[in-house]
Design a protein around this motif. Structure first.
Motif, PDB file in Angstrom:
ATOM      1  N   ILE A   2       0.855  -1.189   0.000  1.00 56.36           N
ATOM      2  CA  ILE A   2       0.000   0.000   0.000  1.00 56.36           C
ATOM      3  C   ILE A   2       0.891   1.240   0.000  1.00 56.36           C
ATOM      4  O   ILE A   2       1.588   1.521   0.972  1.00 56.36           O
ATOM      5  CB  ILE A   2      -0.923  -0.003   1.233  1.00 56.36           C
ATOM      6  N   GLU A   3       0.886   1.923  -1.120  1.00 56.02           N
ATOM      7  CA  GLU A   3       1.664   3.153  -1.281  1.00 56.02           C
ATOM      8  C   GLU A   3       3.143   2.938  -0.948  1.00 56.02           C
ATOM      9  O   GLU A   3       3.810   3.802  -0.378  1.00 56.02           O
ATOM     10  CB  GLU A   3       1.090   4.271  -0.402  1.00 56.02           C
ATOM     11  N   GLY A   4       3.653   1.758  -1.296  1.00 60.99           N
ATOM     12  CA  GLY A   4       5.069   1.488  -1.082  1.00 60.99           C
ATOM     13  C   GLY A   4       5.491   1.364   0.358  1.00 60.99           C
ATOM     14  O   GLY A   4       6.690   1.365   0.667  1.00 60.99           O
ATOM     15  N   LYS A   5       4.526   1.218   1.282  1.00 62.97           N
ATOM     16  CA  LYS A   5       4.869   1.132   2.699  1.00 62.97           C
ATOM     17  C   LYS A   5       4.900  -0.300   3.214  1.00 62.97           C
ATOM     18  O   LYS A   5       5.089  -0.533   4.394  1.00 62.97           O
ATOM     19  CB  LYS A   5       3.865   1.959   3.515  1.00 62.97           C
ATOM     20  N   ALA A   6       4.687  -1.254   2.334  1.00 62.06           N
ATOM     21  CA  ALA A   6       4.775  -2.668   2.697  1.00 62.06           C
ATOM     22  C   ALA A   6       5.304  -3.430   1.496  1.00 62.06           C
ATOM     23  O   ALA A   6       5.192  -2.977   0.352  1.00 62.06           O
ATOM     24  CB  ALA A   6       3.415  -3.200   3.123  1.00 62.06           C
ATOM     25  N   HIS A   7       5.879  -4.568   1.743  1.00 59.67           N
ATOM     26  CA  HIS A   7       6.539  -5.341   0.693  1.00 59.67           C
ATOM     27  C   HIS A   7       5.561  -5.754  -0.406  1.00 59.67           C
ATOM     28  O   HIS A   7       4.431  -6.125  -0.129  1.00 59.67           O
ATOM     29  CB  HIS A   7       7.191  -6.573   1.313  1.00 59.67           C
ATOM     30  N   ASN A   8       6.039  -5.688  -1.644  1.00 57.85           N
ATOM     31  CA  ASN A   8       5.263  -6.101  -2.810  1.00 57.85           C
ATOM     32  C   ASN A   8       5.566  -7.569  -3.085  1.00 57.85           C
ATOM     33  O   ASN A   8       6.664  -7.919  -3.527  1.00 57.85           O
ATOM     34  CB  ASN A   8       5.644  -5.234  -4.015  1.00 57.85           C
ATOM     35  N   PHE A   9       4.586  -8.440  -2.832  1.00 63.30           N
ATOM     36  CA  PHE A   9       4.816  -9.872  -2.981  1.00 63.30           C
ATOM     37  C   PHE A   9       4.758 -10.335  -4.430  1.00 63.30           C
ATOM     38  O   PHE A   9       5.165 -11.455  -4.746  1.00 63.30           O
ATOM     39  CB  PHE A   9       3.790 -10.658  -2.156  1.00 63.30           C
ATOM     40  N   THR A  10       4.258  -9.494  -5.344  1.00 58.84           N
ATOM     41  CA  THR A  10       4.206  -9.903  -6.747  1.00 58.84           C
ATOM     42  C   THR A  10       5.584  -9.772  -7.404  1.00 58.84           C
ATOM     43  O   THR A  10       5.818 -10.327  -8.468  1.00 58.84           O
ATOM     44  CB  THR A  10       3.183  -9.044  -7.517  1.00 58.84           C
ATOM     45  N   LYS A  11       6.471  -9.023  -6.774  1.00 63.34           N
ATOM     46  CA  LYS A  11       7.847  -8.870  -7.269  1.00 63.34           C
ATOM     47  C   LYS A  11       8.815  -9.368  -6.191  1.00 63.34           C
ATOM     48  O   LYS A  11       9.529  -8.575  -5.615  1.00 63.34           O
ATOM     49  CB  LYS A  11       8.148  -7.408  -7.589  1.00 63.34           C
ATOM     50  N   ARG A  12       8.828 -10.598  -5.916  1.00 60.44           N
ATOM     51  CA  ARG A  12       9.584 -11.263  -4.872  1.00 60.44           C
ATOM     52  C   ARG A  12      10.509 -10.356  -4.076  1.00 60.44           C
ATOM     53  O   ARG A  12      10.396 -10.215  -2.863  1.00 60.44           O
ATOM     54  CB  ARG A  12      10.378 -12.422  -5.471  1.00 60.44           C
TER      55      ARG A  12
END
Length: 295
Positions: free
Chosen positions: A163-173
């Motif tokens: 969310i708005e770069g404040k948590a890890h993006n799991f779609t891009k390992r």
């Protein structure tokens, strides 16, 4: 003494009436345990009142008698009197009543709503564990998605992109920036699974960018020579070593379970520990679902 007896009888009647008024409806019915409880209350009231009256009367009228012991303290001595018969009988009777109460008087092994609830809960848990003992990958991913939406989506988003770069993006390992951050700052969060941690400054200069690009790119292309330093803990294939270094190639069960237990601090922010909130099957299911996102 006569007036004290009359007063005691009145007090007993008043206390019994008060007891029945406060809890009388609990003694209506066929439950003999409640009846025994009421009889016990009456016995306690009668014994307490008349025992108190006896000793009050004795304190008012009796005088000390008997043979004094040889020992004394500042001129104050004790008589060598026997234990009062009534007290001794009451003491022994209490012990006998205790054994009766715990063996026959109170049905410890009888029906209990709490006991029934515990039995049903244990039975359901055993049934649940057996049902999901060896779930298929499809089942794990479906269960993991449900767990993710409840536990993880509030920070990582329903689409798992953060969310708005404040948590890890799991779609891009993992991103190149995250790898560089770990190389420069180290990582010592996963103390339970990987007690040694990773010190900061494992590589410098252009080697940092080369390693980060190789790891973030999914270990594709030519492996940088400097990656050999990382391979000492994470393995040449990046799949990690138990108790030494985590898998940096995919979200395997060990890595996900370690992060859930200890939390994780990175260049984005701090993830709190989820220790105790999920059972082992849910943790494995979550790992399976996260791996499916990368696919």
């Amino acid at each position: 003494m006569k007036s004290m007896v009359i007063g005691g009888i009145i007090l007993v009647i008043a206390l019994m009436a008060g007891t029945y008024f406060a809890a009388g409806d609990a003694f209506i019915g066929d439950d003999y345990i409640n009846s025994l409880t009421m009889l016990g209350a009456i016995a306690i009231i009668v014994i307490t009142v008349f025992t108190a009256l006896k000793y009050i009367n004795q304190m008012k009228n009796d005088t000390a008698s008997g043979e004094l012991k040889d020992e004394n303290w500042d001129g104050i001595g004790e008589y060598q009197n026997n234990v009062p018969t009534g007290w001794a009988l009451a003491f022994i009777g209490t012990i006998i009543w205790m054994f009766w109460y715990f063996t026959m008087g109170y049905p410890i092994n009888g029906f209990s709503q709490i006991g029934q609830w515990n039995e049903e809960t244990l039975e359901y848990n055993a049934k649940f564990e057996k049902k999901w003992e060896n779930p298929s990958l499809e089942t794990l991913e479906a269960m993991g998605q449900s767990t993710y939406l409840v536990q993880c989506a509030p920070c990582h988003g329903i689409d798992a992109e953060g969310i708005e770069g404040k948590a890890h993006n799991f779609t891009k390992r993992i991103s190149k920036e995250q790898v560089i951050h770990v190389i420069n700052n180290g990582a010592n969060n996963l103390k339970t699974a990987y007690p040694g941690g990773m010190p900061a400054g494992m590589a410098f200069g252009p080697d940092v960018d080369a390693i980060a690009e190789y790891v973030a790119g999914g270990f594709k292309g030519e492996q940088p020579a400097a990656y050999g330093v990382c391979a000492g803990c994470h393995g040449m294939d990046g799949k990690g070593m138990a108790y030494v270094g985590p898998n940096i190639r995919e979200y395997d069960d060990a890595l996900v379970m370690a992060v859930l237990k200890d939390g994780k601090k990175g260049n984005i922010g701090m993830m709190p520990s989820f220790d105790g909130r999920l059972n082992e099957t849910q943790e494995k299911a979550l790992a399976a679902y996260l791996r499916s996102l990368g696919e």
